[in-house]
Design a protein around this motif. Structure first.
Motif, PDB file in Angstrom:
ATOM      1  N   THR A   1     -17.236  -5.148   8.374  1.00  0.00           N
ATOM      2  CA  THR A   1     -18.365  -4.666   7.577  1.00  0.00           C
ATOM      3  C   THR A   1     -17.829  -3.811   6.443  1.00  0.00           C
ATOM      4  OG1 THR A   1     -20.432  -3.392   7.611  1.00  0.00           O
ATOM      5  CG2 THR A   1     -18.665  -2.620   9.039  1.00  0.00           C
ATOM      6  N   ILE A   2     -18.396  -3.993   5.252  1.00  0.00           N
ATOM      7  CA  ILE A   2     -18.018  -3.177   4.103  1.00  0.00           C
ATOM      8  C   ILE A   2     -18.905  -1.936   4.150  1.00  0.00           C
ATOM      9  CG2 ILE A   2     -17.731  -3.079   1.612  1.00  0.00           C
ATOM     10  CD1 ILE A   2     -15.986  -5.171   2.967  1.00  0.00           C
ATOM     11  N   SER A   3     -18.357  -0.838   4.575  1.00  0.00           N
ATOM     12  CA  SER A   3     -19.171   0.368   4.770  1.00  0.00           C
ATOM     13  C   SER A   3     -19.333   1.182   3.497  1.00  0.00           C
ATOM     14  CB  SER A   3     -18.540   1.244   5.861  1.00  0.00           C
ATOM     15  OG  SER A   3     -17.254   1.695   5.462  1.00  0.00           O
ATOM     16  N   ALA A   4     -18.443   0.988   2.497  1.00  0.00           N
ATOM     17  CA  ALA A   4     -18.561   1.783   1.264  1.00  0.00           C
ATOM     18  C   ALA A   4     -17.763   1.138   0.143  1.00  0.00           C
ATOM     19  CB  ALA A   4     -18.077   3.207   1.511  1.00  0.00           C
ATOM     20  N   ILE A   5     -18.330   1.228  -1.065  1.00  0.00           N
ATOM     21  CA  ILE A   5     -17.596   0.875  -2.286  1.00  0.00           C
ATOM     22  C   ILE A   5     -17.505   2.170  -3.086  1.00  0.00           C
ATOM     23  CG2 ILE A   5     -17.543  -0.556  -4.355  1.00  0.00           C
ATOM     24  CD1 ILE A   5     -19.273  -2.594  -2.904  1.00  0.00           C
ATOM     25  N   ILE A   6     -16.291   2.653  -3.313  1.00  0.00           N
ATOM     26  CA  ILE A   6     -16.091   4.015  -3.839  1.00  0.00           C
ATOM     27  C   ILE A   6     -15.554   3.923  -5.255  1.00  0.00           C
ATOM     28  CG2 ILE A   6     -14.946   6.217  -3.400  1.00  0.00           C
ATOM     29  CD1 ILE A   6     -14.389   4.915  -0.498  1.00  0.00           C
ATOM     30  N   PRO A   7     -16.379   4.313  -6.260  1.00  0.00           N
ATOM     31  CA  PRO A   7     -15.902   4.281  -7.645  1.00  0.00           C
ATOM     32  C   PRO A   7     -15.283   5.629  -8.048  1.00  0.00           C
ATOM     33  CG  PRO A   7     -18.262   4.676  -7.586  1.00  0.00           C
ATOM     34  CD  PRO A   7     -17.812   4.594  -6.160  1.00  0.00           C
ATOM     35  N   THR A   8     -13.960   5.733  -8.077  1.00  0.00           N
ATOM     36  CA  THR A   8     -13.307   6.978  -8.480  1.00  0.00           C
ATOM     37  C   THR A   8     -11.840   6.733  -8.762  1.00  0.00           C
ATOM     38  OG1 THR A   8     -12.865   9.277  -7.861  1.00  0.00           O
ATOM     39  CG2 THR A   8     -12.702   7.653  -6.119  1.00  0.00           C
ATOM     40  N   THR A   9     -11.286   7.561  -9.625  1.00  0.00           N
ATOM     41  CA  THR A   9      -9.843   7.580  -9.869  1.00  0.00           C
ATOM     42  C   THR A   9      -9.249   8.917  -9.423  1.00  0.00           C
ATOM     43  OG1 THR A   9     -10.233   8.359 -12.140  1.00  0.00           O
ATOM     44  CG2 THR A   9     -10.017   5.970 -11.811  1.00  0.00           C
ATOM     45  N   ASN A  10     -10.113   9.779  -8.872  1.00  0.00           N
ATOM     46  CA  ASN A  10      -9.668  11.097  -8.407  1.00  0.00           C
ATOM     47  C   ASN A  10      -9.105  10.965  -6.985  1.00  0.00           C
ATOM     48  OD1 ASN A  10     -10.168  13.770  -6.911  1.00  0.00           O
ATOM     49  ND2 ASN A  10     -10.347  14.351  -9.074  1.00  0.00           N
ATOM     50  N   VAL A  11      -7.875  11.415  -6.821  1.00  0.00           N
ATOM     51  CA  VAL A  11      -7.197  11.247  -5.528  1.00  0.00           C
ATOM     52  C   VAL A  11      -7.905  12.023  -4.421  1.00  0.00           C
ATOM     53  CG1 VAL A  11      -5.045  11.651  -4.266  1.00  0.00           C
ATOM     54  CG2 VAL A  11      -4.978  10.801  -6.615  1.00  0.00           C
ATOM     55  N   GLU A  12      -8.328  13.249  -4.696  1.00  0.00           N
ATOM     56  CA  GLU A  12      -8.968  14.068  -3.670  1.00  0.00           C
ATOM     57  C   GLU A  12     -10.303  13.468  -3.228  1.00  0.00           C
ATOM     58  OE1 GLU A  12      -7.454  16.473  -2.140  1.00  0.00           O
ATOM     59  OE2 GLU A  12      -5.742  16.140  -3.462  1.00  0.00           O
ATOM     60  N   ILE A  13     -11.084  12.970  -4.188  1.00  0.00           N
ATOM     61  CA  ILE A  13     -12.347  12.316  -3.835  1.00  0.00           C
ATOM     62  C   ILE A  13     -12.077  11.056  -3.024  1.00  0.00           C
ATOM     63  CG2 ILE A  13     -14.370  11.133  -4.775  1.00  0.00           C
ATOM     64  CD1 ILE A  13     -14.281  13.039  -7.134  1.00  0.00           C
ATOM     65  N   ALA A  14     -11.047  10.328  -3.430  1.00  0.00           N
ATOM     66  CA  ALA A  14     -10.691   9.105  -2.706  1.00  0.00           C
ATOM     67  C   ALA A  14     -10.269   9.424  -1.269  1.00  0.00           C
ATOM     68  CB  ALA A  14      -9.565   8.384  -3.437  1.00  0.00           C
ATOM     69  N   LYS A  15      -9.520  10.499  -1.091  1.00  0.00           N
ATOM     70  CA  LYS A  15      -9.101  10.901   0.256  1.00  0.00           C
ATOM     71  C   LYS A  15     -10.311  11.194   1.138  1.00  0.00           C
ATOM     72  CE  LYS A  15      -4.581  12.972  -0.778  1.00  0.00           C
ATOM     73  NZ  LYS A  15      -3.806  14.231  -0.759  1.00  0.00           N
TER      74      LYS A  15
END
Length: 296
Positions: free
Chosen positions: A35-49
């Motif tokens: 299941t695809i639980s999230a599509i995360i639009p960001t280039t910020n490493v901390e937000i991605a973590k």
């Protein structure tokens, strides 16, 4: 079978639209059990973590140009320890849905999922080896747990014995300190054998333990101490009285009183003769008469 949690990391909001459109033609749940639980639009490493932490599979979908490759490499290095597995997916250049080949994105997404599955199969032998090692370690752990339980019980027993021994040692130390103080402050110290022989030279010296018991029975504890072949007392008269009492006790114990004789054992008096005895020589001398008179 558990559902695999997949999250997709993209560069911007337009990429979210592209990926979402591509996912509409895939039956991921029935085909891949994911299941695809999230599509995360960001280039910020901390937000991605924060958004990707704990995912079973993280797909980093960036543009195929150099900027996209650099971003994907940086995110891969930063997030590799926070997720189960990471796969790189290249998006075609352009962010306009009207000009992006969604079918191409869908195919790339499907290939990415297949690659992730194949890589999982590649590490399966290593996983099985680790699983066997884990089972071996578990068996050793169970054995050590039983050994620990046995040693813990033995430790408790030894601790109890130690406490009892320590208490006995403390008692003996206290008793020894009292004896030491008595030795330092005692006015008279007597050897048992010498004191006994001075009173009863012909009698064997009694056992020291018997004399010590007499001290307890007579209530002389604290005033008289018996030990190591010596008697420690306040004065000599107290020692003499103690030994005399011990002697008397031993004499009574060793020589019990004789029972009274039965009247049947007493000698019977001689029966009087019915006829007076007649002397063989009836002659009476004058000296004999005088002796009888003197006896009267």
């Amino acid at each position: 079978m558990a559902i695999v949690d997949v999250r997709i990391l993209v560069e911007g909001a337009s990429d979210v639209e592209v990926v979402s459109k591509a996912l509409q033609g895939l039956a991921l749940g029935s085909e891949y059990n994911i299941t695809i639980s999230a599509i995360i639009p960001t280039t910020n490493v901390e937000i991605a973590k924060s958004a990707a932490a704990g995912a079973d599979l993280l797909i980093i979908a960036t543009d195929a140009d150099r900027v996209g490759r650099d971003l994907a490499e940086r995110l891969f290095n930063e997030l590799s320890e926070m997720v189960g597995h990471i796969e790189r997916m290249k998006l075609p250049l352009g962010h306009d849905l009207e000009h992006v080949d969604v079918e191409l994105v869908r195919k790339e997404l499907k290939n990415t999922l297949v690659r992730a599955g194949l890589k999982s199969l590649q590490i399966l032998p290593e996983y099985m080896a680790l699983r066997n090692q884990l089972l071996d370690l578990k068996g050793r752990y169970d054995g050590l747990a039983e050994e620990y339980k046995r040693l813990h019980e033995e430790y408790k027993k030894l601790t109890k014995a130690y406490e009892e021994t320590k208490a006995e040692n403390d008692r003996l130390r206290e008793e020894n300190e009292g004896l030491k103080a008595l030795l330092e402050n005692a006015k008279n110290i007597f050897r048992i054998d010498e004191a006994w022989k001075s009173l009863f030279p012909a009698e064997p010296v009694p056992d020291e333990a018997y004399i010590g018991k007499a001290v307890e029975k007579l209530g002389l504890a604290g005033r008289v101490v018996v030990g190591q072949g010596y008697i420690f007392a306040e004065d000599k008269a107290l020692v003499e009285e103690l030994l005399k009492t011990v002697y008397l006790s031993l004499a009574i114990r060793e020589e019990p009183p004789k029972p009274p004789e039965s009247p049947e054992d007493e000698p019977l008096p001689p029966k009087p003769s019915e006829e007076p005895e007649v002397a063989a020589d009836p002659e009476v001398k004058s000296d004999d008469i005088e002796g009888l008179l003197k006896g009267l």
